[in-house]
Design an enzyme around this catalytic site. Structure first.
Site, PDB file in Angstrom:
ATOM      1  CB  ILE A  53      14.882   6.396  39.423  1.00  0.00           C
ATOM      2  CG1 ILE A  53      13.431   6.286  39.902  1.00  0.00           C
ATOM      3  CG2 ILE A  53      15.840   6.598  40.583  1.00  0.00           C
ATOM      4  CD1 ILE A  53      13.151   5.040  40.717  1.00  0.00           C
TER       5      ILE A  53
ATOM      6  CB  THR B 194      11.757  11.155  35.093  1.00  0.00           C
ATOM      7  OG1 THR B 194      10.716  12.145  35.107  1.00  0.00           O
ATOM      8  CG2 THR B 194      12.615  11.331  33.857  1.00  0.00           C
ATOM      9  CB  SER B 195       9.695   8.045  39.141  1.00  0.00           C
ATOM     10  OG  SER B 195       9.106   7.994  40.432  1.00  0.00           O
ATOM     11  N   PRO B 196      10.208  10.840  40.806  1.00  0.00           N
ATOM     12  CG  PRO B 196       8.636  12.064  42.062  1.00  0.00           C
ATOM     13  CD  PRO B 196       8.794  11.266  40.778  1.00  0.00           C
TER      14      PRO B 196
ATOM     15  CG  ASP C  73       5.691   8.182  39.734  1.00  0.00           C
ATOM     16  OD1 ASP C  73       6.487   7.581  40.472  1.00  0.00           O
ATOM     17  OD2 ASP C  73       6.050   8.923  38.800  1.00  0.00           O
TER      18      ASP C  73
END
Length: 652
Positions: free
Chosen positions: A225, A323-325, A440
Site C-alpha cells: 500500500i 510503499t509499505s508491506p 513503518d
C-alpha cells in the site's frame, strides 16, 4: 537514518558519538533458524490478475528465430556477523543482532551476446538494505583479481541492487551517516557482502550457456500500500487519473531459459514493497519479505525437477519509496484504535510515536515475522502464477545488450525543468520530517511528517544542527520549502556523511530497459522516470525501427542500487515534506536531474553504438573503507556450550 524510521537517534542517542567523531577529526584516533510457520503455500482464493504484455506463442528451445543470448545465474551467501552488530535500516542504535532467522544471499544474473561476448550485463540482487559505493568498488576490484575471463565485467555493466531489507547486519556502508548508529564501519560485515557477491558472479559466469529470455507482467493486489497518500495526492489530478492505484501493483518477470535442454535457469522480478515487515524491535537477521519470496520460489522450482538444478529467483525492488508491506494501514497504538492522522501520521496530542502500520498478521507478537512471511508468500504466489502463465503467454526478448554508467556531482547541477526553465540541484541535506520516520517505523520526540517552512520541533534541534553545521542562506533557499535538519552534503568531518557524487546507470537487454536507481523513487517519481525513458527511447527509435525491430520499449526500475542516495520524490511530493520529501537529498529538482541525465545518455544504448562509446566517467566518489572508524568491540572469545556445536539444530 538511511531509511531511518527512528532517525531522531541521530541527534540524541548518537550525539555523544558525533562529538567523539568531531574530536577524533581534530586530535586523531588512539590506538586501540529460520521461519517456523505452517502457512499454506497454495494460492489464495483469488489468484493475482494476469495482465500480460500481449499474446505470444511459447517458443521451444530448438527455435532458431532469434539468436540466443548467453545466460548465467548464480547465488552465494552474504550473511556476515549476525550478533553484536547494529541492524541496517531503522537507524535504532538499540537494535543489535542477536541471532539468525534466515541467511542472506547475493543472486547474480548475467546476460550477454553470443556473437559479441564482450557485450554483457550483470544484475545483482543482494539481501541488503541497498547498494553501496564501497561495496560496488570492492566487487569491481575483486573482479579484476579474477583474471582475464572476468574482464567483460566492469563499471559500465555491473548493477548492484539491494532488496531493501531492514533486518540485515549493518556497519558496511561507505559514508558516515549510516555508520553513526552502527558504531562505525565493520570490515567483517563489509567483506561478507563483497566476497559473497563476487562468488555469485563467479557461479553465474561458470554457468553461462546459450539461452532465451522472455518477459511478462501481472498484478499483485495484496502485497503493498502507499504509506504517504497525502503526499501522493499532491501530484496533478490529471496525472493521477492515468493510474488505478496509488502504488504500482505490477510485477515484471524476466525468465532465463537454457537453449540446450529447455529448462528454466532462473527468473528476475521487479515489484515495489518496502522491506519493513520485520519490525524495529526485531534482532534476528533475515532477508525480510523478499527474502521469503525468493526462498519459497527457489524451493518450489527445485522440487519440481523441471527447472535447472541451480535455479535462482531474484526478487528485486522497484519504485519502493512510499510503499509499505503493512497493508492493513496505520493505526494509533495508544488504546484508541483510531487511524493515524492522514496529513502527518500523528496520534492524540499530535505525536507520531504511537502511529504504526499494521501487517496482515499484526496481532502475532513475533516482531513482524508472521506478517513478513505472509507478504513474502503473496509475492511468491503472484510470481508463481505469472511464471506458469508465461508458458503460453509471454514476449520473447530480442535485441542487443548495451549499458552505460557515469558519475555526476549532484551538489550543483543545472538541469531543465519540465516548464522549460533552468533549475539547479543542491548539496545533500535532510529535512526535519526525516527525523519523524514513517508509519513503518516512527521516529521519537516531537518531529512530525508534513513539516514545511519553520518547523515546530523543539528549538534544541536547531542547536544540535548548528553544532554539526549551520546551513548557509543559499543552501536553505536551494532546498526550500524543506527546513534543513542535517546539512549532510556539506559536512566533511571526519569524512563525508552522504554522497554528492551519484551513480547514473541504465542497462539494455533487447527491448527491456532497466533504470538502475541509487535512491528510493516514490511511486509517481518512478512512473514519471519510466515514462520519460520509454518516450525518449521511442523518439530516438532506440528499439522500434532498429534493425527492423517493431517491439516497444519495456522499462523497469531497480534499486536502491550502486550507492544510497536516500529518496527521490516528485517536486509536488517534495513540497509536502513528509518523510520521503524530507529525505530527497538534492532539493526539489532531484527527480528532474535523474530524468534529464538518463534520457540524454540513451543514445549510448543504441544498437549501432560503438563498443568503445561511453559517457565521460565523471568524478570518482571517495572510498572510505580504509579510513572509516569502527567502535564495535571485537569478539575476544566465542565457543559453543558444553556438549553442543555451532550449527546444531535446537528446535525444528
Amino acid at each position: 537514518m538511511v531509511r531511518s524510521h527512528i532517525a531522531a537517534a541521530l541527534a540524541v542517542a548518537s550525539l555523544g558519538l558525533l562529538v567523539t567523531f568531531h574530536l577524533i577529526s581534530q586530535f586523531g584516533l588512539p590506538n586501540l533458524g529460520f521461519f517456523h510457520f505452517t502457512h499454506s503455500l497454495t494460492e489464495a482464493t483469488t489468484a493475482p490478475d494476469q495482465t500480460l504484455f500481449g499474446p505470444a506463442a511459447p517458443r521451444p528451445p530448438e527455435s532458431k528465430d532469434e539468436p540466443p543470448y548467453l545466460l548465467g545465474v548464480g547465488k552465494a551467501d552474504i550473511t556476515g556477523p549476525v550478533v553484536e552488530i547494529n541492524l541496517m535500516g531503522y537507524a535504532d542504535p538499540n537494535q543489535v543482532g542477536s541471532g539468525l532467522r534466515q541467511r542472506l544471499y547475493s543472486r547474480a544474473f548475467i546476460v550477454g551476446e553470443v556473437e559479441n561476448p564482450e557485450r554483457r550485463s550483470v544484475y545483482l540482487v543482494l539481501d541488503t538494505h541497498s547498494g553501496d559505493t564501497a561495496v560496488r568498488h570492492g566487487i569491481l576490484e575483486g573482479l579484476k583479481e579474477l583474471g582475464p575471463d572476468y574482464s567483460f565485467y566492469g563499471k559500465g555493466n555491473l548493477a548492484v541492487t539491494g532488496t531493501h531489507s531492514h533486518s540485515g547486519p549493518g556497519a558496511w556502508l561507505n559514508y558516515l551517516l549510516p555508520q553513526i548508529t552502527s558504531k562505525g564501519f565493520d570490515q567483517q560485515s563489509y567483506s561478507a557482502i563483497v566476497d559473497g557477491a563476487l562468488l555469485s558472479i563467479q557461479r553465474a559466469h561458470e554457468s553461462l550457456a546459450p539461452g532465451y529470455l522472455s518477459v511478462a507482467k501481472a498484478q499483485i493486489h495484496d502485497a503493498n500500500i502507499n504509506r504517504s497518500p497525502f503526499a501522493y495526492l499532491a501530484n496533478p489530478e490529471k496525472e493521477r487519473a492515468e493510474y488505478r492505484y496509488d502504488v504500482d501493483k505490477t510485477m515484471t518477470m524476466l525468465k532465463f531459459q537454457n537453449a540446450q535442454d529447455g529448462k528454466t535457469m532462473g527468473v528476475l522480478t521487479w515489484f515495489p514493497v518496502h522491506g519493513t515487515s520485520m519490525l524495529g524491535n526485531n534482532t534476528l537477521i533475515s532477508g525480510d519479505n523478499k527474502g521469503v519470496a525468493a526462498m519459497l520460489f527457489e524451493k518450489d522450482m527445485k522440487s519440481s525437477g523441471e527447472e535447472s538444478e541451480d535455479f535462482v529467483a531474484g526478487f528485486s525492488q522497484a519504485n519502493v519509496g512510499d510503499t509499505s508491506p503493512n497493508v492493513l494501514g496505520a493505526y494509533c497504538e495508544d488504546g484508541s484504535g483510531e487511524k493515524c492522522n492522514f496529513e502527518d501520521s500523528t496520534c492524540g496530542a499530535g505525536k507520531n510515536k504511537m502511529c504504526h502500520g499494521r501487517g496482515p498478521m499484526f496481532r502475532q507478537k513475533d516482531q513482524g515475522a508472521s506478517s513478513c512471511f505472509e507478504i513474502g508468500r503473496r509475492q511468491y504466489v503472484g510470481a508463481k502464477a505469472l511464471y506458469l502463465a508465461m508458458i503460453t503467454n509471454s514476449i520473447p526478448v530480442k535485441g542487443p545488450i548495451r549499458s552505460f554508467h557515469t558519475y555526476r556531482d549532484f551538489s550543483s547541477m543545472t538541469v531543465q525543468h519540465p516548464n522549460g526553465s533552468q533549475v539547479t540541484t543542491c548539496p545533500a541535506a535532510l529535512g526535519y520530517s526525516f527525523a519523524a520516520g514513517t508509519t513503518d517505523g516512527p521516529g521519537a520526540f516531537d518531529f512530525k511528517q508534513n513539516n514545511t517552512g519553520s518547523p515546530n520541533a523543539n528549538p534544541v534541534w536547531s542547536l544540535v544542527r548548528n553544532f554539526l553545521r549551520e546551513p548557509s542562506e543559499s543552501q536553505k533557499a536551494c532546498h526550500a520549502p524543506k527546513p534543513i535538519l542535517l546539512d549532510v552534503g556539506e559536512i566533511e568531518r571526519p569524512y563525508l556523511w552522504t554522497p554528492n557524487i551519484v551513480d547514473i546507470q541504465l542497462l539494455r537487454i533487447g527491448q527491456l530497459l532497466i533504470i538502475v536507481s541509487p535512491g528510493e523513487a516514490t511511486t509517481m517519481a518512478g512512473r514519471r522516470w519510466k515514462q520519460s525513458i520509454a518516450r525518449s527511447a521511442s523518439a530516438l527509435s532506440l528499439i522500434a525501427g532498429e534493425n527492423n525491430n517493431t517491439e516497444a520499449p519495456i522499462v523497469v526500475l531497480g534499486g536502491p542500487a550502486n550507492s544510497y542516495t536516500h529518496y527521490i520524490a516528485t517536486e509536488e511530493e517534495y513540497n509536502i515534506q513528509r518523510y520521503e520529501g524530507a529525505s530527497t537529498l538534492y532539493g526539489p529538482h532531484t527527480l528532474n536531474a535523474y530524468i534529464n541525465l538518463t534520457t540524454s545518455l540513451l543514445p549510448f544504448l543504441h544498437a549501432d553504438s560503438p563498443e568503445n562509446a561511453h559517457p565521460p566517467p565523471g568524478p570518482d566518489p571517495p572510498i572510505y573503507t580504509n579510513l572509516a572508524y569502527n567502535f564495535n568491540p571485537a569478539v575476544r572469545y566465542d565457543r559453543a556450550p558444553f556438549f553442543k556445536k555451532f550449527g546444531q539444530v535446537l528446535v525444528d
